[in-house]
Design a protein around this motif. Structure first.
Motif, short mmCIF file in Angstrom:
data_model
loop_
_atom_site.label_atom_id
_atom_site.label_comp_id
_atom_site.label_asym_id
_atom_site.label_seq_id
_atom_site.Cartn_x
_atom_site.Cartn_y
_atom_site.Cartn_z
N SER A 37 34.84 26.37 27.26
CA SER A 37 35.25 26.17 28.66
C SER A 37 34.25 25.40 29.49
N PHE A 44 31.22 32.52 34.81
CA PHE A 44 32.44 33.28 34.52
C PHE A 44 32.45 34.59 35.30
N MET A 48 35.35 35.36 37.96
CA MET A 48 36.23 36.52 37.78
C MET A 48 36.16 37.47 38.97
N TRP A 51 38.25 35.82 41.52
CA TRP A 51 39.64 35.78 41.03
C TRP A 51 40.33 37.12 41.27
N ARG A 52 39.60 38.20 41.08
CA ARG A 52 40.18 39.55 41.17
C ARG A 52 40.32 40.07 42.60
N ARG A 108 39.82 27.97 40.26
CA ARG A 108 40.94 28.73 39.71
C ARG A 108 41.33 28.18 38.33
N VAL A 111 38.84 29.36 35.72
CA VAL A 111 39.09 30.75 35.34
C VAL A 111 40.25 30.83 34.37
N ARG A 112 41.35 30.19 34.73
CA ARG A 112 42.54 30.24 33.87
C ARG A 112 42.23 29.69 32.47
N LEU A 115 39.88 32.19 30.52
CA LEU A 115 40.44 33.50 30.17
C LEU A 115 41.03 33.55 28.77
N THR A 116 41.77 32.55 28.39
CA THR A 116 42.41 32.56 27.08
C THR A 116 41.37 32.52 25.97
N HIS A 118 38.19 33.25 26.20
CA HIS A 118 37.33 34.42 26.31
C HIS A 118 38.02 35.64 25.69
N ALA A 119 39.31 35.78 25.96
CA ALA A 119 40.06 36.90 25.37
C ALA A 119 40.05 36.80 23.84
#
Length: 157
Positions: A37, A44, A48, A51-52, A108, A111-112, A115-116, A118-119
């Protein structure tokens, strides 16, 4: 049972294995975020946190409390992130002292995108090797540790 401050060899071995695994996992996560990323673990974490939020804007002190960082570290990190176009600052209050931090569209998007990947990294290196029983034990231990160290009234994390 051993006295406080007097750990046995097996306890030292467990502690050493746990801290070594923790360092390796953190290093792998940071490397993967950078590679996949183009952002650091610190970026990050800030992204996050913003983002939250339900309010869309946080003050530096709120970000610092949430991440358990000192304000100067957050300020320096935000300066770097502002230069990258991830966040904006808005001044309010007397003499512009209250600075609100918000995500930009670029932030944003970062982050999007992160996230993928990172997951996937978390799944591969943390979740996939765990049995359901191990996951339950780690969760119970982690929640107990958080409760002991933060105390009942601490909501900063």
């Amino acid at each position: 049972m051993t006295q406080t401050g007097d750990l046995g060899p097996e306890e030292w071995e467990l502690w050493g294995a746990w801290t070594h695994a923790q360092r390796l996992l953190a290093q792998e996560i940071d490397t993967a975020l950078q590679r996949d990323s183009g952002i650091s673990k610190a970026e990050f974490s800030v992204l996050m946190t913003l983002w939250r939020t339900d309010v869309g804007e946080l003050r530096v002190g709120e970000i610092a409390a949430s991440l358990r960082w000192d304000k100067s570290r957050v300020s320096h990190q935000l300066t770097r992130m502002e230069k990258r176009g991830f966040v904006t600052r808005s001044e309010s209050g007397a003499h512009g002292r209250r600075t609100g931090i918000t995500l930009t569209e670029e932030g944003r998007g970062a982050v999007r995108e992160a996230l993928t990947g990172h997951a996937g990294t978390l799944r591969r290196h943390f979740f996939a090797p765990l049995t359901p029983e191990q996951a339950a034990a780690i969760r119970a231990w982690s929640e107990g540790t958080i409760a002991r160290l933060e105390g009942p009234g601490d909501t900063s994390a």
